[in-house]
Design a protein around this motif. Structure first.
Motif, mmCIF file in Angstrom:
data_model
loop_
_atom_site.group_PDB
_atom_site.id
_atom_site.type_symbol
_atom_site.label_atom_id
_atom_site.label_comp_id
_atom_site.label_asym_id
_atom_site.label_seq_id
_atom_site.Cartn_x
_atom_site.Cartn_y
_atom_site.Cartn_z
ATOM 1 N N ASN A 57 67.783 68.719 65.432
ATOM 2 C CA ASN A 57 66.628 68.238 64.709
ATOM 3 C C ASN A 57 66.214 67.684 66.074
ATOM 4 O O ASN A 57 64.515 67.772 67.054
ATOM 5 C CB ASN A 57 66.378 67.715 63.734
ATOM 6 N N TYR A 64 54.772 73.763 66.345
ATOM 7 C CA TYR A 64 54.563 73.702 66.900
ATOM 8 C C TYR A 64 53.249 74.806 66.804
ATOM 9 O O TYR A 64 51.834 74.097 67.079
ATOM 10 C CB TYR A 64 55.098 73.346 67.862
ATOM 11 N N SER A 81 63.119 70.230 68.440
ATOM 12 C CA SER A 81 61.888 69.368 68.236
ATOM 13 C C SER A 81 62.196 68.945 70.013
ATOM 14 O O SER A 81 60.667 68.945 70.636
ATOM 15 C CB SER A 81 61.776 68.072 67.518
ATOM 16 N N PHE A 121 57.640 68.708 70.585
ATOM 17 C CA PHE A 121 57.403 67.369 69.986
ATOM 18 C C PHE A 121 57.314 65.713 70.078
ATOM 19 O O PHE A 121 58.067 65.519 71.415
ATOM 20 C CB PHE A 121 58.035 67.658 68.254
ATOM 21 N N TRP A 167 61.195 75.395 64.828
ATOM 22 C CA TRP A 167 60.399 74.504 65.846
ATOM 23 C C TRP A 167 59.318 75.007 66.251
ATOM 24 O O TRP A 167 57.865 74.492 66.347
ATOM 25 C CB TRP A 167 61.473 73.181 66.654
ATOM 26 N N ALA A 225 61.018 72.412 71.864
ATOM 27 C CA ALA A 225 59.414 72.911 71.277
ATOM 28 C C ALA A 225 58.454 71.837 71.474
ATOM 29 O O ALA A 225 56.863 72.628 71.411
ATOM 30 C CB ALA A 225 59.640 72.956 69.403
ATOM 31 N N ARG A 255 59.018 62.755 68.750
ATOM 32 C CA ARG A 255 59.299 62.906 67.887
ATOM 33 C C ARG A 255 60.500 61.406 67.806
ATOM 34 O O ARG A 255 60.585 60.443 68.819
ATOM 35 C CB ARG A 255 61.047 63.717 68.136
#
Length: 290
Positions: free
Chosen positions: A128, A103, A132, A137, A99, A135, A139
């Motif tokens: 996931n 990114y 994510s 994200f 991840w 990191a 999502r």
């Protein structure tokens, strides 16, 4: 245009057991023998065309290339990518995802498979979803629709209870309905009227459960064939259009613009290659429901 994709990206290579078995057959012709050791069950093989009802073989776009073909994706810096935010979508097929690396390569959002039907949960969803988020994200979760197996309401309830919720944390996209070609028939055996009812039931139940109007992932071809190109959803539901080409093309009725576009099934990031249609501030607004 309908073409069959001959090299699907998620097809697993021949396993060690398969190669040893083949070698054994050759040696048998020579009067020799070979012992093939027992191994764990092999990973599922992705079909060359959408003919399986196995939920482990379904992901966003798993049926699209076989039905609609693939063209060249947009070139970096092209007009079709102007003022967009890059992202991706994934499922358990990507395995453990780097991840931080994705990114660092520029991806800022991700949709990931959570559920299918009323029994299947993607085994990598929790990892996931957490990875994510950590990191950086923004999502969201998606549900792969099987409209011939149960009602839209029942599948929405299952999705909402297993990853399809929403929270106002600024990092969560609205839950998404992935509705595309059926395995045994294009429209899952439903009439256009029945399909519209199914989608409406799913959309309304998710709104009741989460307070968000779901994003709808589909293709213009499928939507036209299977809903009669209904324009009933564009006012509330963001559109995630799938088209593997240099431009998103004609959109389904009711949507004057796309919110997300899946333009390729492989590329810089793990999984499929997507963009958000707008600046980062717009993506954040969508997450915040503002």
């Amino acid at each position: 245009m309908r073409v069959t994709r001959t090299t699907p990206r998620r097809r697993s290579p021949l396993g060690r057991r398969t190669l040893l078995a083949a070698a054994g057959a050759v040696l048998g012709l020579l009067g020799l023998t070979v012992t093939v050791p027992s191994t764990a069950t092999a990973a599922p093989q992705a079909p060359a065309s959408a003919t399986s009802d196995n939920p482990e073989l379904h992901w966003m776009g798993s049926t699209v290339a076989a039905h609609e073909g693939e063209g060249a994706p947009p070139a970096p810096g092209s007009a079709s990518l102007a003022e967009t935010v890059p992202g991706m979508d994934v499922s358990h097929y990507q395995g453990a995802i780097d991840w931080a690396g994705a990114y660092g390569a520029g991806a800022r959002f991700v949709y990931m498979k959570a559920t299918e039907g009323t029994t299947y949960q993607d085994p990598n969803f929790s990892a996931n979803y957490t990875g994510s988020y950590n990191a950086g994200f923004i999502r969201g979760a998606y549900h792969f629709a099987n409209p011939n197996s149960s009602s839209g309401t029942a599948q929405a309830d299952f999705f909402a209870a297993h990853g399809g919720g929403w929270s106002a944390d600024g990092k969560t996209l609205p839950p998404m309905l992935d509705i595309e070609y059926g395995s045994s028939s294009t429209c899952w055996g439903l009439s256009q009227a029945a399909m519209r009812t199914w989608v409406t039931d799913f959309v309304n139940e998710m709104h009741a459960k989460t307070g968000r109007w779901v994003t709808i992932y589909t293709t213009t071809d499928w939507w036209t064939q299977c809903t009669g190109n209904s324009g009933d959803y564009g006012a509330n539901n963001p559109l995630f259009i799938a088209r593997y080409a240099s431009a998103p093309g004609t959109l389904p009725a009711g949507w004057g613009f796309y919110t997300f576009w899946q333009f390729a099934d492989s590329g810089t990031f793990p999984g499929d290659q997507d963009v958000f249609n707008g600046p980062m501030s717009g993506l954040q607004n969508l997450a915040n429901n503002t």
